[in-house]
Design a protein around this motif. Structure first.
Motif, short mmCIF file in Angstrom:
data_model
loop_
_atom_site.label_atom_id
_atom_site.label_comp_id
_atom_site.label_asym_id
_atom_site.label_seq_id
_atom_site.Cartn_x
_atom_site.Cartn_y
_atom_site.Cartn_z
N THR A 123 0.83 -1.21 0.00
CA THR A 123 0.00 0.00 0.00
C THR A 123 0.86 1.26 0.00
O THR A 123 0.61 2.20 -0.76
CB THR A 123 -0.93 0.00 1.23
OG1 THR A 123 -1.79 -1.14 1.16
CG2 THR A 123 -1.77 1.26 1.27
N SER A 124 1.88 1.27 0.85
CA SER A 124 2.78 2.42 0.92
C SER A 124 3.48 2.65 -0.41
O SER A 124 3.55 3.77 -0.92
CB SER A 124 3.81 2.21 2.02
OG SER A 124 4.81 3.21 1.97
N TRP A 125 3.98 1.55 -0.99
CA TRP A 125 4.70 1.66 -2.27
C TRP A 125 3.78 2.17 -3.37
O TRP A 125 4.15 3.05 -4.14
CB TRP A 125 5.28 0.30 -2.65
CG TRP A 125 5.97 0.28 -3.97
CD1 TRP A 125 7.30 0.54 -4.20
CD2 TRP A 125 5.39 0.02 -5.25
NE1 TRP A 125 7.58 0.44 -5.54
CE2 TRP A 125 6.43 0.13 -6.21
CE3 TRP A 125 4.11 -0.29 -5.68
CZ2 TRP A 125 6.20 -0.06 -7.57
CZ3 TRP A 125 3.88 -0.48 -7.03
CH2 TRP A 125 4.92 -0.37 -7.96
N SER A 126 2.56 1.63 -3.44
CA SER A 126 1.65 2.01 -4.52
C SER A 126 1.24 3.48 -4.40
O SER A 126 1.11 4.18 -5.40
CB SER A 126 0.41 1.11 -4.52
OG SER A 126 -0.36 1.29 -3.34
N GLU A 127 1.04 3.95 -3.17
CA GLU A 127 0.68 5.36 -2.98
C GLU A 127 1.81 6.27 -3.42
O GLU A 127 1.58 7.30 -4.08
CB GLU A 127 0.34 5.60 -1.51
CG GLU A 127 -0.98 4.97 -1.08
CD GLU A 127 -1.23 5.09 0.41
OE1 GLU A 127 -0.28 5.50 1.15
OE2 GLU A 127 -2.35 4.76 0.87
N ARG A 128 3.04 5.88 -3.09
CA ARG A 128 4.19 6.71 -3.47
C ARG A 128 4.44 6.67 -4.98
O ARG A 128 4.80 7.68 -5.58
CB ARG A 128 5.43 6.27 -2.69
CG ARG A 128 5.40 6.72 -1.23
CD ARG A 128 6.61 6.27 -0.44
NE ARG A 128 6.57 4.85 -0.16
CZ ARG A 128 7.56 3.99 -0.46
NH1 ARG A 128 8.64 4.42 -1.09
NH2 ARG A 128 7.45 2.73 -0.14
N TYR A 129 4.18 5.48 -5.58
CA TYR A 129 4.39 5.40 -7.03
C TYR A 129 3.32 6.21 -7.77
O TYR A 129 3.62 6.90 -8.75
CB TYR A 129 4.38 3.95 -7.50
CG TYR A 129 5.18 3.75 -8.78
CD1 TYR A 129 6.44 3.16 -8.75
CD2 TYR A 129 4.70 4.20 -10.01
CE1 TYR A 129 7.19 3.00 -9.92
CE2 TYR A 129 5.43 4.06 -11.17
CZ TYR A 129 6.69 3.46 -11.12
OH TYR A 129 7.43 3.33 -12.26
N ALA A 130 2.09 6.14 -7.30
CA ALA A 130 1.02 6.92 -7.93
C ALA A 130 1.30 8.42 -7.82
O ALA A 130 1.08 9.19 -8.77
CB ALA A 130 -0.32 6.59 -7.28
N ALA A 131 1.83 8.84 -6.66
CA ALA A 131 2.16 10.25 -6.46
C ALA A 131 3.30 10.67 -7.39
O ALA A 131 3.30 11.78 -7.93
CB ALA A 131 2.54 10.50 -5.01
N LEU A 132 4.24 9.77 -7.57
CA LEU A 132 5.36 10.04 -8.47
C LEU A 132 4.87 10.27 -9.90
O LEU A 132 5.30 11.21 -10.58
CB LEU A 132 6.32 8.85 -8.41
CG LEU A 132 7.52 8.75 -9.35
CD1 LEU A 132 8.64 8.01 -8.66
CD2 LEU A 132 7.14 7.98 -10.63
N MET A 133 3.95 9.45 -10.34
CA MET A 133 3.40 9.62 -11.68
C MET A 133 2.59 10.90 -11.77
O MET A 133 2.64 11.61 -12.78
CB MET A 133 2.53 8.41 -12.04
CG MET A 133 3.30 7.12 -12.26
SD MET A 133 2.20 5.73 -12.68
CE MET A 133 1.54 6.28 -14.26
N GLU A 134 1.84 11.19 -10.72
CA GLU A 134 1.04 12.41 -10.70
C GLU A 134 1.94 13.64 -10.84
O GLU A 134 1.55 14.65 -11.45
CB GLU A 134 0.26 12.49 -9.39
CG GLU A 134 -0.70 13.65 -9.28
CD GLU A 134 -1.88 13.55 -10.23
OE1 GLU A 134 -2.41 14.60 -10.62
OE2 GLU A 134 -2.26 12.41 -10.59
N ALA A 135 3.16 13.56 -10.29
CA ALA A 135 4.10 14.67 -10.35
C ALA A 135 4.80 14.75 -11.71
O ALA A 135 5.60 15.67 -11.93
CB ALA A 135 5.14 14.55 -9.24
N GLY A 136 4.53 13.79 -12.59
CA GLY A 136 5.12 13.83 -13.93
C GLY A 136 6.50 13.23 -14.03
O GLY A 136 7.21 13.46 -15.04
N GLU A 137 6.92 12.46 -13.04
CA GLU A 137 8.24 11.83 -13.08
C GLU A 137 8.30 10.79 -14.20
O GLU A 137 7.36 10.01 -14.40
CB GLU A 137 8.56 11.16 -11.75
CG GLU A 137 8.77 12.11 -10.60
CD GLU A 137 10.11 12.84 -10.67
OE1 GLU A 137 10.96 12.45 -11.51
OE2 GLU A 137 10.30 13.80 -9.91
N GLN A 138 9.41 10.75 -14.93
CA GLN A 138 9.58 9.81 -16.01
C GLN A 138 10.14 8.48 -15.50
O GLN A 138 10.83 8.44 -14.46
CB GLN A 138 10.54 10.39 -17.07
CG GLN A 138 10.00 11.63 -17.75
CD GLN A 138 8.68 11.37 -18.43
OE1 GLN A 138 8.56 10.46 -19.25
NE2 GLN A 138 7.65 12.15 -18.08
#
Length: 255
Positions: free
Chosen positions: A168-183
């Motif tokens: 859960t922690s990993w998925s939330e951080r990965y989703a936030a990373l994508m939301e921020a536009g990280e490649q």
């Protein structure tokens, strides 16, 4: 063509005694007799026996079966439609029962004995073994799969809770990373891809960079896995696959 009682019993998978009983109660009276007085069944008798056995399998009492079959207004096609509907309903019910037993077996195999409330509490609406059959089909004969099964068999309910919390922690951080536009090839994405690889190694088996790249490709090509990751955030499966590839390349350069 007429058939002796023993042959009919063999056709139908019932006993001769059962056929005698059906004759005695008037449910299935053979159309003929041999010179010696033995029962002889016509093809029409066999059709009726098939109807009887259908209804009996569905739990109808003999008296009700007789009433259904002897109804002068009944159309033989109507019988077939009715039986098809009843069998379809029975199949659906049995499939649900089989699925419930399957889930219980999987939980037992994983070394946990959860109530429905506990399972919901631990896993939410995601089944931790949703892809177990596919994993067994792909890697069932490998040492990697055997190691995964050995580890999982020893996990307690608390272990599964900790594992799920990490996911859960990993998925939330990965989703936030994508939301921020990280490649995918950026440091933050590669770092989370590396965390993903280490999570697999920690809980299931030694996940090399090569194995990890294979997993990444599967997360996109297999709809079941793609749905799992894209549920976290649309497009996450492909983003993760690319980040896994970039992370593996980064590791190769470091070596």
């Amino acid at each position: 063509m007429s058939h002796p009682v023993g042959r009919v019993a063999g056709f139908a998978g019932v006993t001769v005694r059962t056929l005698h009983h059906y004759d005695e109660i008037g449910l299935l009276v053979p159309s003929g007799r041999s010179h010696a007085g033995h029962r002889r069944y016509s093809d029409a008798d066999l059709d009726r026996l098939q109807q009887i056995l259908f209804y009996r399998e569905l739990g109808f009492p003999l008296e009700e079966v007789a009433a259904l079959l002897d109804d002068p207004a009944a159309d033989p096609r109507a019988h077939l439609r009715r039986q098809h509907e009843l069998l379809t309903a029975r199949i659906e019910k049995l499939q649900k029962m089989a699925a419930a037993v399957e889930h219980a077996m999987e939980a037992r195999k994983m070394g946990i004995n959860l109530t429905p409330e506990e399972k919901f509490e631990v896993f939410g609406d995601k089944d931790p073994e949703a892809h177990s059959k596919e994993a067994e089909r792909r890697w069932g004969g490998t040492e990697t799969y055997a190691e995964s099964q050995r580890r999982a068999a020893g996990y307690t309910k608390e272990d599964w809770r900790r594992m799920q919390a990490e996911v859960t922690s990993w998925s939330e951080r990965y989703a936030a990373l994508m939301e921020a536009g990280e490649q995918p090839a950026g440091e933050p994405a590669m770092d989370l891809a590396e965390e993903h690889r280490q999570h697999v190694t920690k809980w299931f088996y030694a996940c090399t960079y090569e194995i990890h790249q294979g997993l990444g490709a599967m997360y996109v090509s297999d709809e079941r896995f793609k749905e799992f990751y894209d549920f976290m955030r649309p497009g996450l499966a492909e983003h993760l696959r690319d980040a896994i590839g970039a992370n593996a390349a980064r590791h190769a350069q470091e070596d």
